[in-house]
Design a protein around this motif. Structure first.
Motif, PDB file in Angstrom:
ATOM      1  N   ALA A  31       0.842  -1.337   0.112  1.00  0.00           N
ATOM      2  CA  ALA A  31       0.030   0.166  -0.111  1.00  0.00           C
ATOM      3  C   ALA A  31       0.773   1.292  -0.024  1.00  0.00           C
ATOM      4  CB  ALA A  31      -0.900   0.001   1.243  1.00  0.00           C
ATOM      5  N   ARG A  32       1.925   1.307   0.802  1.00  0.00           N
ATOM      6  CA  ARG A  32       2.734   2.624   0.644  1.00  0.00           C
ATOM      7  C   ARG A  32       3.381   2.782  -0.463  1.00  0.00           C
ATOM      8  NH1 ARG A  32       3.774  -0.156   6.165  1.00  0.00           N
ATOM      9  NH2 ARG A  32       3.006   1.259   7.754  1.00  0.00           N
ATOM     10  N   THR A  33       4.154   1.885  -1.200  1.00  0.00           N
ATOM     11  CA  THR A  33       4.560   1.957  -2.410  1.00  0.00           C
ATOM     12  C   THR A  33       3.598   2.347  -3.245  1.00  0.00           C
ATOM     13  OG1 THR A  33       6.246   0.194  -1.940  1.00  0.00           O
ATOM     14  CG2 THR A  33       5.916   0.820  -4.118  1.00  0.00           C
ATOM     15  N   LEU A  34       2.291   1.898  -3.438  1.00  0.00           N
ATOM     16  CA  LEU A  34       1.395   2.159  -4.501  1.00  0.00           C
ATOM     17  C   LEU A  34       0.906   3.873  -3.996  1.00  0.00           C
ATOM     18  CD1 LEU A  34      -1.112  -0.698  -4.259  1.00  0.00           C
ATOM     19  CD2 LEU A  34       0.451  -0.021  -6.247  1.00  0.00           C
ATOM     20  N   THR A  94     -13.500  -3.160  -7.543  1.00  0.00           N
ATOM     21  CA  THR A  94     -12.732  -4.095  -7.094  1.00  0.00           C
ATOM     22  C   THR A  94     -11.573  -3.642  -6.738  1.00  0.00           C
ATOM     23  OG1 THR A  94     -14.262  -5.827  -8.148  1.00  0.00           O
ATOM     24  CG2 THR A  94     -12.511  -6.350  -7.223  1.00  0.00           C
ATOM     25  N   VAL A  95     -10.927  -3.047  -7.695  1.00  0.00           N
ATOM     26  CA  VAL A  95      -9.271  -2.675  -7.493  1.00  0.00           C
ATOM     27  C   VAL A  95      -9.387  -1.504  -6.336  1.00  0.00           C
ATOM     28  CG1 VAL A  95      -7.667  -1.364  -8.558  1.00  0.00           C
ATOM     29  CG2 VAL A  95      -8.801  -3.034  -9.777  1.00  0.00           C
ATOM     30  N   GLN A  96     -10.410  -0.478  -6.394  1.00  0.00           N
ATOM     31  CA  GLN A  96     -10.325   0.562  -5.203  1.00  0.00           C
ATOM     32  C   GLN A  96     -10.506  -0.334  -4.017  1.00  0.00           C
ATOM     33  OE1 GLN A  96      -9.219   3.550  -5.524  1.00  0.00           O
ATOM     34  NE2 GLN A  96      -8.783   2.783  -7.769  1.00  0.00           N
ATOM     35  N   GLU A  97     -11.553  -1.161  -3.773  1.00  0.00           N
ATOM     36  CA  GLU A  97     -11.831  -1.887  -2.553  1.00  0.00           C
ATOM     37  C   GLU A  97     -10.443  -2.638  -2.015  1.00  0.00           C
ATOM     38  OE1 GLU A  97     -15.218  -4.635  -3.574  1.00  0.00           O
ATOM     39  OE2 GLU A  97     -16.531  -2.927  -3.337  1.00  0.00           O
ATOM     40  N   TYR A  98      -9.850  -3.174  -2.846  1.00  0.00           N
ATOM     41  CA  TYR A  98      -8.498  -4.033  -2.725  1.00  0.00           C
ATOM     42  C   TYR A  98      -7.571  -3.045  -2.254  1.00  0.00           C
ATOM     43  CZ  TYR A  98      -4.062  -6.477  -3.441  1.00  0.00           C
ATOM     44  OH  TYR A  98      -3.138  -6.864  -3.355  1.00  0.00           O
ATOM     45  N   SER A 118      -8.184  -0.342  -0.712  1.00  0.00           N
ATOM     46  CA  SER A 118      -8.617   0.333   0.767  1.00  0.00           C
ATOM     47  C   SER A 118      -8.154  -0.764   1.606  1.00  0.00           C
ATOM     48  CB  SER A 118     -10.195   0.469   0.806  1.00  0.00           C
ATOM     49  OG  SER A 118     -10.280   1.599   0.006  1.00  0.00           O
ATOM     50  N   LEU A 119      -8.461  -2.241   1.300  1.00  0.00           N
ATOM     51  CA  LEU A 119      -8.038  -3.038   2.446  1.00  0.00           C
ATOM     52  C   LEU A 119      -6.656  -3.067   2.579  1.00  0.00           C
ATOM     53  CD1 LEU A 119     -10.161  -6.071   0.846  1.00  0.00           C
ATOM     54  CD2 LEU A 119     -10.564  -5.148   3.120  1.00  0.00           C
ATOM     55  N   LEU A 120      -5.868  -2.834   1.441  1.00  0.00           N
ATOM     56  CA  LEU A 120      -4.327  -2.873   1.789  1.00  0.00           C
ATOM     57  C   LEU A 120      -3.965  -1.668   2.707  1.00  0.00           C
ATOM     58  CD1 LEU A 120      -2.505  -3.367  -1.760  1.00  0.00           C
ATOM     59  CD2 LEU A 120      -2.516  -4.916   0.121  1.00  0.00           C
TER      60      LEU A 120
END
Length: 285
Positions: A174-177, A268-272, A274-276
């Protein structure tokens, strides 16, 4: 990237640099190569020119500078004199000027206090900017494995690259993204000017790809393999218009090119993501 067609670049990181791979890429419509001065034991440029010099005019060629042969293996440097010499050497060894030269992992040499760091980054970027002005390459960019240390250094005083390349795909944290998104925005880049790399985290044969099914991110991924789906999703983690991917097998490259018409489910990508983020916040830094 909305409305833009995703693009594949053949990366030569672990490649054997075989001629059949380059002819296979051309047959598939893949006309961009990405290498680096330090690939293939610092011989990538010479081997490319020797084995496929007649094919290179059919490709756009990007390469990277920043790593140099040292007494204990590769060493990293942002020294402007060494970087300029490396760009000159790349053009000489390839037998042509590169279309794009990346500053390779500048964060590797930017570990100390920030004021000196920013000055070093500015000088390195200005060196590549000058190389373009001198005709040693057509454009320059920044390739960063870990963009987080660069984030606090980028402002209006840092020369703006034409292209940013960052890690992409389901194995990026998540931090890298988020850092990649922030740098993309800071430099005002989008679409084909943002490249992803290492979409499989190094290999499609690692056990993680047997445990997850990336097809859940696609609007209709029923016809694709898990590897194909993972590649297609990499264009959205983070949002990039181009992905550099390595293989020695034209058939594998063809399978990946065949995924580009597929649609990705943005929700689905945005939900993923958010979970990350939630997971990374719950973990100690």
């Amino acid at each position: 990237m909305r409305g833009a067609h995703p693009r594949v670049v053949l990366g030569l990181h672990r490649s054997r640099h075989e001629r059949r791979l380059l002819t296979g890429a051309l047959d598939l419509g893949v006309t961009a190569l990405d290498t680096s001065s330090n690939y293939l034991g610092f011989r990538s440029h010479e081997v490319l020119a020797r084995t496929a010099g007649d094919l290179l005019p059919k490709f756009t060629v990007s390469t990277k500078v920043g790593y140099f042969p040292g007494p204990d293996g590769a060493e990293h440097s942002l020294d402007p004199v060494r970087l300029h010499a490396a760009v000159e050497q790349a053009a000489q060894d390839l037998g042509r000027e590169p279309d794009l030269v990346f500053l390779h992992n500048p964060e590797h040499s930017l570990r100390e206090a920030a004021p000196h760091n920013q000055d070093a980054l500015i000088q390195a970027c200005a060196t590549l900017d000058a190389a373009v002005a001198k005709g040693l390459c057509a454009a320059w960019g920044v390739a960063s494995w870990d963009p987080l240390p660069l984030l606090s250094l980028i402002d209006m005083t840092v020369p703006k690259p034409t292209v940013l390349m960052v890690r992409a795909g389901l194995l990026v944290g998540a931090r890298t993204l988020d850092a990649a998104d922030a740098i993309t925005k800071a430099w005002g880049l989008e679409g084909a000017k943002v490249w992803g790399m290492s979409p499989f985290g190094g290999s499609t044969s690692t056990p993680v790809w047997d445990r997850i099914d990336p097809r859940v991110f696609l609007r209709d991924g029923s016809q694709l393999s898990c590897v194909q789906a993972a590649f297609r999703v990499a264009y959205h983690l983070p949002r990039v218009g181009t992905v550099a991917v390595g293989t020695d097998e034209p058939a594998h490259l063809g399978e990946l090119v065949g995924t580009l018409a597929g649609g990705v489910d943005e929700r689905t990508v945005q939900e993923y993501r958010s979970l990350l983020r939630d997971r990374s916040r719950a973990q100690p830094a």
